[in-house]
Design an enzyme around this catalytic site. Structure first.
Site, mmCIF file in Angstrom:
data_model
loop_
_atom_site.group_PDB
_atom_site.id
_atom_site.type_symbol
_atom_site.label_atom_id
_atom_site.label_comp_id
_atom_site.label_asym_id
_atom_site.label_seq_id
_atom_site.Cartn_x
_atom_site.Cartn_y
_atom_site.Cartn_z
ATOM 1 N N GLU A 165 1.507 -0.002 -5.195
ATOM 2 C CA GLU A 165 1.172 1.036 -5.319
ATOM 3 C C GLU A 165 1.790 3.031 -5.417
ATOM 4 O OE1 GLU A 165 -2.968 3.005 -4.090
ATOM 5 O OE2 GLU A 165 -2.084 2.401 -2.267
ATOM 6 N N ASP A 175 1.324 -1.416 -0.023
ATOM 7 C CA ASP A 175 -0.059 0.174 0.336
ATOM 8 C C ASP A 175 1.088 1.445 0.318
ATOM 9 O OD1 ASP A 175 -2.694 1.127 0.347
ATOM 10 O OD2 ASP A 175 -1.877 2.359 2.289
#
Length: 573
Positions: free
Chosen positions: A280, A243
């Protein structure tokens, strides 16, 4: 008997409490800040300088939630299927993102496993699970998790995750797990009590940064890398999605991500399975996925928000916020991402008020994940509305075709394949009333500032918000969902059958388009994908010799290909 160990460098006295009895721990020789003790097996916690028992930072099981005692897990005791899973690499694959708690009404790993046949019939290769680490309450997205070595008990705990992974592997599906290293949730985070897991040297949207480069950071990096390797080794996960890696503040010569990628490669060699990392990243920096030998960080792939934004602006006409640059000439923007990877490759970004990014290497398109929707791009909207809430089936089909025939690694968000009528909203179930109210009011302030009436913003804490966000499994067999589902299955089948449709070389793609007439043609080797997003029929000067898949009206004529509004055709020219 069980050996207990914990890193607590600032404590002068540490005890492990097991079944109500405290056992003194001794410093570990040659391991600064580490303490050890041997005691009976059972639920346990660590007492620091006479304080209350705290859960183990490396707890493998939190049966009583993030605030409760920890429980040992014997990973070797789990019985995996007799047929070993050999794994598969990410290039050429199709990924399916799902949230365990809302994928089925049951909201557990066991319930999710009952729908794996649907994914096999769809044709995807990997299931990507949103985070499964423990978080406060029963329901949540998982991005406010704590106890980074454990599994959310309401989903099924450690055993439930292993059974899900084993079931997926038996059906030929790999499993990717979304993990969060850039912050921990606001409740149940006891790491600061144990040591310098966070540092004020850097600030992030969540406050003090995870300590990756300040004093004590060697152990913090080891903690995070150990967690990551545990998912891949003990749970036999195939890959991790990391993330928001752009928020990992690290000024050391060897970046944390490089160190993590090296450790994962070593584990892959030891296990004989392909293992990978997907980042990401908001940086538009190809060094994220460039090999370490070439000065990169060595991640296998990264999400491509540029492709999403260009496609979203093309399909919806939205131009607010970060869509502004993409909406000026949406087809040109889409053509640029399909042929160059990044839209912002050093160009001006009006949303950021500066230039952004650098060029992407065009021969490695598979290093970018392409998608029409994700949990973020749906759930971070005011009402969690999917594209299906505002687009015709024809436009949804066009988006699917552009994504599934792209040079990128395609990713679907659960329910997208049938145009799910259920939204996917932001939901929490914080037991702390003050925190719950703060989240509720914060959500309302965010969107009322953008013109939304307060009563239109779903209450994150309301049980109805979770129920509304749960997939309705009666939809796939009903019109118009069934036709769209058949379209997705056909496109994935064609992608798997024809190598030209998985060719990652962006330089071998040509895109023709007419911005004012709203049509676009993508040339992929011997194939053509023609899309008409205009309100009227379009006659394109194309010779269609072998139609492979059509959604809407597409009629070959002597003068070319006649496409109806919101129609798409994939054909061999």
């Amino acid at each position: 008997m069980t050996e207990y160990q914990v890193w607590a460098p600032e404590a002068s006295r540490v005890e492990v409490e097991v079944a109500g009895s405290a056992h003194p721990m001794a410093p570990v020789p040659d391991r600064d800040g580490w303490w050890t003790a041997v005691g009976p097996s059972g639920d346990y916690g660590f007492r620091l300088d006479g304080g209350p028992p705290l859960p183990d930072p490396r707890s493998p099981h939190q049966p009583f939630g993030p605030d409760g005692l920890s429980r040992p897990v014997d990973h070797a005791a789990f019985h995996w299927s007799d047929t070993p899973w050999q794994g598969r690499p990410l290039p050429g694959a199709v990924v399916y993102e799902l949230h365990v708690g809302t994928f089925t009404p049951g909201g557990t790993f066991e319930a999710a496993a009952t729908r794996l046949d649907h994914l096999v019939e769809l044709g995807v290769d990997f299931v990507e699970l949103l985070p499964v680490c423990p978080f406060p309450g029963r329901h949540g997205w998982g991005y406010d998790g704590v106890s980074l070595w454990a599994v959310h008990e309401p989903y099924g705990g450690p055993e439930g995750l292993k059974r899900f992974v084993d079931a997926a592997h038996r059906k030929g599906l790999g499993v990717i797990l979304d993990v969060v290293h850039n912050h921990l949730g606001p409740s149940g985070n006891y790491l600061p009590a144990f040591g310098p897991y966070f540092t004020d040297r850097h600030q992030t949207p969540w406050g003090s940064a995870v300590n990756l480069d300040a004093p004590g950071s060697d152990e913090v990096r080891s903690y995070l890398i150990g967690s990551a390797l545990g998912w891949l080794r003990d749970y036999r996960i195939d890959g991790l999605r990391l993330d928001a890696v752009h928020t990992l503040a690290d000024d050391r010569a060897v970046h944390f991500l490089e160190e993590l990628a090296t450790a994962v490669d070593h584990l892959a060699a030891a296990t004989g399975r392909p293992l990978f990392l997907i980042g990401e990243s908001d940086l538009n920096d190809p060094r994220t996925t460039n090999p370490r030998q070439a000065g990169g960080l060595g991640l296998t792939a990264q999400w491509s928000d540029d492709f999403h934004h260009a496609l979203h602006a093309t399909l919806t006409g939205e131009s607010q916020g970060y869509y502004a640059d993409f909406a000026r000439e949406p087809l040109a923007g889409l053509a640029k991402t399909l042929t160059q990877g990044f839209f912002h490759d050093g160009s001006w970004s009006s949303f950021r008020g500066r230039s952004h990014g650098r060029p992407f290497p065009t021969d490695f398109g598979h290093r970018l994940l392409g998608y029409t929707q994700t949990h973020d791009q749906i759930g971070n909207r005011a009402t969690g509305d999917r594209l299906a809430a505002s687009l015709s089936p024809g436009r949804l089909a066009a988006g699917a075709a552009l994504m599934l025939t792209s040079p990128f690694t395609p990713m679907l968000f659960m329910g997208e394949e049938w145009g799910a009528g259920t939204p996917w909203q932001y939901f929490t179930s914080h037991p702390d009333p003050a925190l719950a109210e703060a989240v509720r009011q914060g959500r309302r302030r965010e969107f009322t500032a953008h013109g939304w009436p307060a009563d239109a913003i779903p209450d994150p804490q309301a049980p109805a918000t979770v129920l509304t966000s749960t997939l309705d499994w009666t939809e796939p067999a009903a019109a118009p969902h069934a036709e769209l589902l058949a379209w997705y299955r056909r496109l994935i089948q064609l992608r798997r059958t024809h190598p030209a449709l998985t060719d990652p070389d962006l330089a071998r793609i040509r895109v023709d388009f007419d911005e004012s007439a709203h049509w676009l043609v993508v040339h992929r080797g011997p194939f053509r994908l023609a899309v008409n997003l205009g309100p009227a029929e379009q006659l394109l000067p194309l010779t269609c010799s072998e139609p492979l898949a059509t959604f809407g009206r597409a009629d070959p004529t002597d003068d070319g290909l006649l496409l109806g509004p919101d129609s798409t055709i994939l054909f061999r020219s």
